[in-house]
Design an enzyme around this catalytic site. Structure first.
Site, PDB file in Angstrom:
ATOM      1  N   GLU A   1      -9.462   3.752   2.320  1.00  0.00           N
ATOM      2  CA  GLU A   1      -9.012   3.853   0.927  1.00  0.00           C
ATOM      3  C   GLU A   1      -7.959   2.819   0.554  1.00  0.00           C
ATOM      4  O   GLU A   1      -7.854   2.419  -0.595  1.00  0.00           O
ATOM      5  CB  GLU A   1      -8.459   5.269   0.665  1.00  0.00           C
ATOM      6  CG  GLU A   1      -6.983   5.509   1.050  1.00  0.00           C
ATOM      7  CD  GLU A   1      -6.681   5.291   2.528  1.00  0.00           C
ATOM      8  OE1 GLU A   1      -7.610   5.404   3.337  1.00  0.00           O
ATOM      9  OE2 GLU A   1      -5.512   5.003   2.869  1.00  0.00           O
TER      10      GLU A   1
ATOM     11  N   LYS B   1      -9.731  13.059   8.143  1.00  0.00           N
ATOM     12  CA  LYS B   1      -9.215  12.687   9.461  1.00  0.00           C
ATOM     13  C   LYS B   1      -9.127  13.930  10.344  1.00  0.00           C
ATOM     14  O   LYS B   1      -8.806  15.002   9.843  1.00  0.00           O
ATOM     15  CB  LYS B   1      -7.794  12.118   9.320  1.00  0.00           C
ATOM     16  CG  LYS B   1      -7.728  10.712   8.780  1.00  0.00           C
ATOM     17  CD  LYS B   1      -6.293  10.223   8.763  1.00  0.00           C
ATOM     18  CE  LYS B   1      -6.168   8.882   8.076  1.00  0.00           C
ATOM     19  NZ  LYS B   1      -6.807   7.774   8.784  1.00  0.00           N
TER      20      LYS B   1
ATOM     21  N   ASP C   1       1.673   6.304   5.576  1.00  0.00           N
ATOM     22  CA  ASP C   1       0.714   5.380   4.966  1.00  0.00           C
ATOM     23  C   ASP C   1       1.277   4.742   3.678  1.00  0.00           C
ATOM     24  O   ASP C   1       0.610   3.930   3.050  1.00  0.00           O
ATOM     25  CB  ASP C   1      -0.607   6.108   4.696  1.00  0.00           C
ATOM     26  CG  ASP C   1      -1.811   5.200   4.880  1.00  0.00           C
ATOM     27  OD1 ASP C   1      -1.677   4.171   5.576  1.00  0.00           O
ATOM     28  OD2 ASP C   1      -2.876   5.491   4.308  1.00  0.00           O
TER      29      ASP C   1
ATOM     30  N   ASP D   1      -2.376  10.181   3.389  1.00  0.00           N
ATOM     31  CA  ASP D   1      -3.764   9.809   3.631  1.00  0.00           C
ATOM     32  C   ASP D   1      -4.414  10.857   4.517  1.00  0.00           C
ATOM     33  O   ASP D   1      -4.276  10.831   5.742  1.00  0.00           O
ATOM     34  CB  ASP D   1      -3.833   8.416   4.298  1.00  0.00           C
ATOM     35  CG  ASP D   1      -5.273   7.980   4.561  1.00  0.00           C
ATOM     36  OD1 ASP D   1      -6.207   8.648   4.056  1.00  0.00           O
ATOM     37  OD2 ASP D   1      -5.459   6.964   5.272  1.00  0.00           O
TER      38      ASP D   1
ATOM     39  N   ASP E   1     -12.059   7.180   4.007  1.00  0.00           N
ATOM     40  CA  ASP E   1     -10.805   6.947   4.735  1.00  0.00           C
ATOM     41  C   ASP E   1     -10.420   5.455   4.710  1.00  0.00           C
ATOM     42  O   ASP E   1      -9.302   5.096   5.065  1.00  0.00           O
ATOM     43  CB  ASP E   1     -10.946   7.442   6.182  1.00  0.00           C
ATOM     44  CG  ASP E   1      -9.596   7.635   6.854  1.00  0.00           C
ATOM     45  OD1 ASP E   1      -8.563   7.593   6.139  1.00  0.00           O
ATOM     46  OD2 ASP E   1      -9.563   7.821   8.090  1.00  0.00           O
TER      47      ASP E   1
ATOM     48  N   ARG F   1      -7.679  -0.326   1.168  1.00  0.00           N
ATOM     49  CA  ARG F   1      -8.241  -1.593   0.660  1.00  0.00           C
ATOM     50  C   ARG F   1      -8.714  -1.436  -0.782  1.00  0.00           C
ATOM     51  O   ARG F   1      -8.733  -2.401  -1.534  1.00  0.00           O
ATOM     52  CB  ARG F   1      -9.364  -2.059   1.600  1.00  0.00           C
ATOM     53  CG  ARG F   1     -10.509  -1.109   1.707  1.00  0.00           C
ATOM     54  CD  ARG F   1     -11.439  -1.426   2.879  1.00  0.00           C
ATOM     55  NE  ARG F   1     -10.887  -1.006   4.174  1.00  0.00           N
ATOM     56  CZ  ARG F   1     -11.467  -1.247   5.328  1.00  0.00           C
ATOM     57  NH1 ARG F   1     -12.610  -1.917   5.367  1.00  0.00           N
ATOM     58  NH2 ARG F   1     -10.926  -0.841   6.453  1.00  0.00           N
TER      59      ARG F   1
ATOM     60  N   LYS G   1       0.866  -1.191   0.000  1.00  0.00           N
ATOM     61  CA  LYS G   1       0.000   0.000   0.000  1.00  0.00           C
ATOM     62  C   LYS G   1       0.894   1.229   0.000  1.00  0.00           C
ATOM     63  O   LYS G   1       1.679   1.427   0.937  1.00  0.00           O
ATOM     64  CB  LYS G   1      -0.909  -0.016   1.250  1.00  0.00           C
ATOM     65  CG  LYS G   1      -1.673   1.299   1.483  1.00  0.00           C
ATOM     66  CD  LYS G   1      -2.601   1.233   2.695  1.00  0.00           C
ATOM     67  CE  LYS G   1      -3.199   2.598   3.015  1.00  0.00           C
ATOM     68  NZ  LYS G   1      -4.060   2.609   4.206  1.00  0.00           N
TER      69      LYS G   1
HETATM   70  N1  BES Z   1      -4.112   4.562   6.907  1.00  0.00           N
HETATM   71  C1  BES Z   1      -5.213   4.297   7.749  1.00  0.00           C
HETATM   72  C2  BES Z   1      -4.902   3.263   8.842  1.00  0.00           C
HETATM   73  C3  BES Z   1      -3.884   3.657   9.885  1.00  0.00           C
HETATM   74  C4  BES Z   1      -4.295   4.115  11.111  1.00  0.00           C
HETATM   75  C5  BES Z   1      -2.543   3.474   9.665  1.00  0.00           C
HETATM   76  C6  BES Z   1      -3.364   4.442  12.073  1.00  0.00           C
HETATM   77  C7  BES Z   1      -1.603   3.803  10.631  1.00  0.00           C
HETATM   78  C8  BES Z   1      -2.021   4.270  11.839  1.00  0.00           C
HETATM   79  C9  BES Z   1      -6.376   3.758   6.924  1.00  0.00           C
HETATM   80  O1  BES Z   1      -6.455   4.202   5.625  1.00  0.00           O
HETATM   81  C10 BES Z   1      -7.621   4.188   7.632  1.00  0.00           C
HETATM   82  O2  BES Z   1      -7.821   5.349   7.779  1.00  0.00           O
HETATM   83  N2  BES Z   1      -8.418   3.211   8.063  1.00  0.00           N
HETATM   84  C11 BES Z   1      -9.614   3.484   8.779  1.00  0.00           C
HETATM   85  C12 BES Z   1     -10.641   2.473   8.349  1.00  0.00           C
HETATM   86  C13 BES Z   1     -12.041   2.778   8.828  1.00  0.00           C
HETATM   87  C14 BES Z   1     -12.571   4.015   8.143  1.00  0.00           C
HETATM   88  C15 BES Z   1     -12.928   1.593   8.531  1.00  0.00           C
HETATM   89  C16 BES Z   1      -9.322   3.333  10.281  1.00  0.00           C
HETATM   90  O3  BES Z   1      -8.529   2.495  10.660  1.00  0.00           O
HETATM   91  O4  BES Z   1      -9.885   4.121  11.042  1.00  0.00           O
HETATM   92 ZN    ZN Z   2      -4.627   4.738   4.723  1.00  0.00          ZN
HETATM   93 ZN    ZN Z   3      -7.469   6.067   5.410  1.00  0.00          ZN
END
Ligand code: BES
Ligand code: ZN
Ligand code: ZN
Length: 487
Positions: free
Chosen positions: A332, A260, A271, A253, A330, A334, A248
């Site tokens: 994204e 966020k 990210d 992000d 967010d 996946r 990824k």
């Molecule tokens: N890049 C983030 C995940 C992340 C969180 C990486 C903290 C490193 C540290 C990912 O894209 C994300 O934002 N995921 C969301 C998913 C949710 C919206 C289902 C998350 O984990 O909150």
């Molecule tokens: Zn991300």
């Molecule tokens: Zn994200």
């Protein structure tokens, strides 16, 4: 600082200081010269404890064991203590519990990994006084001896694995304005040019459109920086298996329209860690001349806001024909991985491993030090976990189940990009990816969520604050272990 290997006895090696590791509870061995001083200074040989003997120029470092990962930690404690003094050279013998070659490799990794500093943006760089560390193949236990050729191999392996990890740290730490998808692609192609056996193809947005990568393109759309699909290939002289790696590569992000909060956005330059991990693995695998064909695929883009941003409620068309309802922009990573994983299966790999900072939920589940391993094959998970733990990286498996899979159902599309429940988010993200793994590849695939350990707010163990290069060592240890199994 340079590492050197020597087959000379430790006593005959010239250096400004000798490093001696001392095990708690059984502290006295033949290289502990000044027991009186140690007793007087109340040195208990506990983990991370040090004691200088300036009369004989010895640094004693305490530890709870001589297992590989304790050795790596000892190296970092020793470097920190020596770094504050004026020694130009240091020497150390070999310490081990069982396997002296593994221990030698761990010592090299420990010194190289702890010696990393991120100074790209500092106007004055720290000048290191310590110029070299000489590792003698003589063991603290006189009954253990090692073969010179094998020692040289273990030494080089340790150095290359650690250098691959530090290479990954440097790219992850680089800021989003200096590591855009285009710049990451340039770095990958420059790396391929400099590395024997490595080649690189960069695909632009036109190609992504031709390939109908609707999910990847939607994430990238609002950014003024165009997306790139990076494909690196390592071809060895003799190949035992074909391995596909997927990373990824969100160079930033922001969360997109599901923006966020500011304090969660800071650090999101990290990210792109999964992408940098696969870059580090393939570069080191090529330098180590591992006998596997490796294809590394990176989906690089930014997740931003703007008038043309993809939206909650949009339905995306993924490369494999499935439709995805966007319920949170967010989630994204996946979406990008869905298309890149599908593309990576074109060449029928024997194994398919993806690395991603995919979910905050994985950090909640396992803590910030541990990566989550998911997949269908118990055998593959087992072998990967065992190699990962040997490398000193912390991992835990998270189990898939059919009930969690159902939570990704959508009323309007084939599936939703988020789960309808707020529990089990790391696993539902893994199960989302499972929708893009072809039936014949189910048992060949592993998903590694490195969201916890990839980027540290505070240093721990032998990891500096900032990027840790999570995934690089576990991936390389797994590949090296596989050589023995496949032969
Ligand atoms: N890049 C983030 C995940 C992340 C969180 C990486 C903290 C490193 C540290 C990912 O894209 C994300 O934002 N995921 C969301 C998913 C949710 C919206 C289902 C998350 O984990 O909150
Ligand atoms: Zn991300
Ligand atoms: Zn994200």
């Amino acid at each position: 600082m340079k590492l050197e290997l020597s087959s000379k006895k430790i006593a005959s090696i010239k250096a400004d200081i000798e490093i001696v590791f001392v095990k708690e509870k059984t502290p006295f061995h033949r290289w502990v010269r000044n027991t009186k001083l140690l007793k007087k200074s109340a040195f208990e040989a506990k983990e991370e404890q040090v004691c200088f003997d300036f009369k004989d120029d010895i640094l004693y470092v305490g530890t709870d064991s001589f297992e590989s990962d304790s050795l790596r930690l000892c190296c970092s404690v020793a470097l920190k203590a020596i770094g504050e003094k004026k020694f130009k050279s240091a020497k150390i013998g070999l310490y081990c519990e069982q396997n002296p070659l593994e221990s030698l490799q761990a010592l090299c990794e420990g010194f190289e990994l702890s010696n990393y500093r991120f100074e790209k943006y500092k106007s004055t760089k720290k000048q290191q006084v310590l110029q070299k560390i000489i590792i003698s193949t003589e063991c603290f236990n006189p009954e253990i001896s090692i073969d010179d050729t094998k020692a040289q191999e273990a030494f080089e392996r340790g150095v290359l694995i650690a250098k691959g990890t530090n290479f990954t740290k440097e790219i992850v730490n680089t800021t989003p304005q200096d590591m855009t998808p285009k710049k990451l692609a340039k770095l990958a192609s420059d790396t391929a040019k400099e590395t024997e056996g490595l080649s690189c193809i960069i695909y632009d947005e036109k190609f992504l459109q031709e390939q109908k990568m609707g999910a990847f393109l939607a994430v990238a759309r609002a950014s003024s920086e165009p997306a790139r699909l990076i494909h690196l290939q390592y071809k060895p002289k003799k190949s035992l298996k074909k391995i596909a790696l997927v990373g990824k590569g969100l160079t930033y992000d922001s969360g997109g329209l599901s923006l966020k909060p500011s304090n969660y956005m800071t650090t999101m330059k990290s990210d792109k860690s999964g992408a940098c991990t696969v870059l580090g693995i393939i570069k080191a695998a090529a330098s180590l001349e591992l006998p596997f064909t490796i294809d590394a695929y990176i989906g690089a883009c930014e997740n931003m806001i703007g008038g043309n941003a993809y939206k909650n409620d949009d339905v995306l068309y993924a490369r494999n024909g499935k439709t995805i309802e966007v319920r949170n922009t967010d989630a994204e990573g996946r979406l990008v991985l869905a298309d890149v994983l599908d593309f990576a299966q074109e060449k029928n790999p024997d194994y398919l491993i993806d690395f991603a900072t995919l979910t905050g939920a994985c950090v909640v589940a396992l803590g910030e030090y541990t990566s989550g391993i998911m997949g269908h094959s118990d055998e593959l998970k087992c072998s990967f976990v065992s190699s990962a733990l040997k490398s000193g990286e912390l991992v835990g498996t998270l189990p898939f189940n059919k009930y969690l899979k159902k939570l990704l159902k959508s009323e309007v599309a084939d599936l939703s990009n988020i789960s309808s429940s707020s529990y089990g988010g790391a696993i539902t993200a893994g199960l989302f990816l499972d929708n893009f793994i072809q039936e014949k590849n189910k048992d060949k695939w592993l998903h590694v969520d490195i969201a916890g350990p990839a980027y540290l707010e505070k240093a721990w163990g032998y990891n500096q604050s900032g990027a840790s290069g999570a995934g690089v060592r576990m991936g390389l240890y797994w590949l090296v272990d596989m050589i023995k199994k496949e032969k």
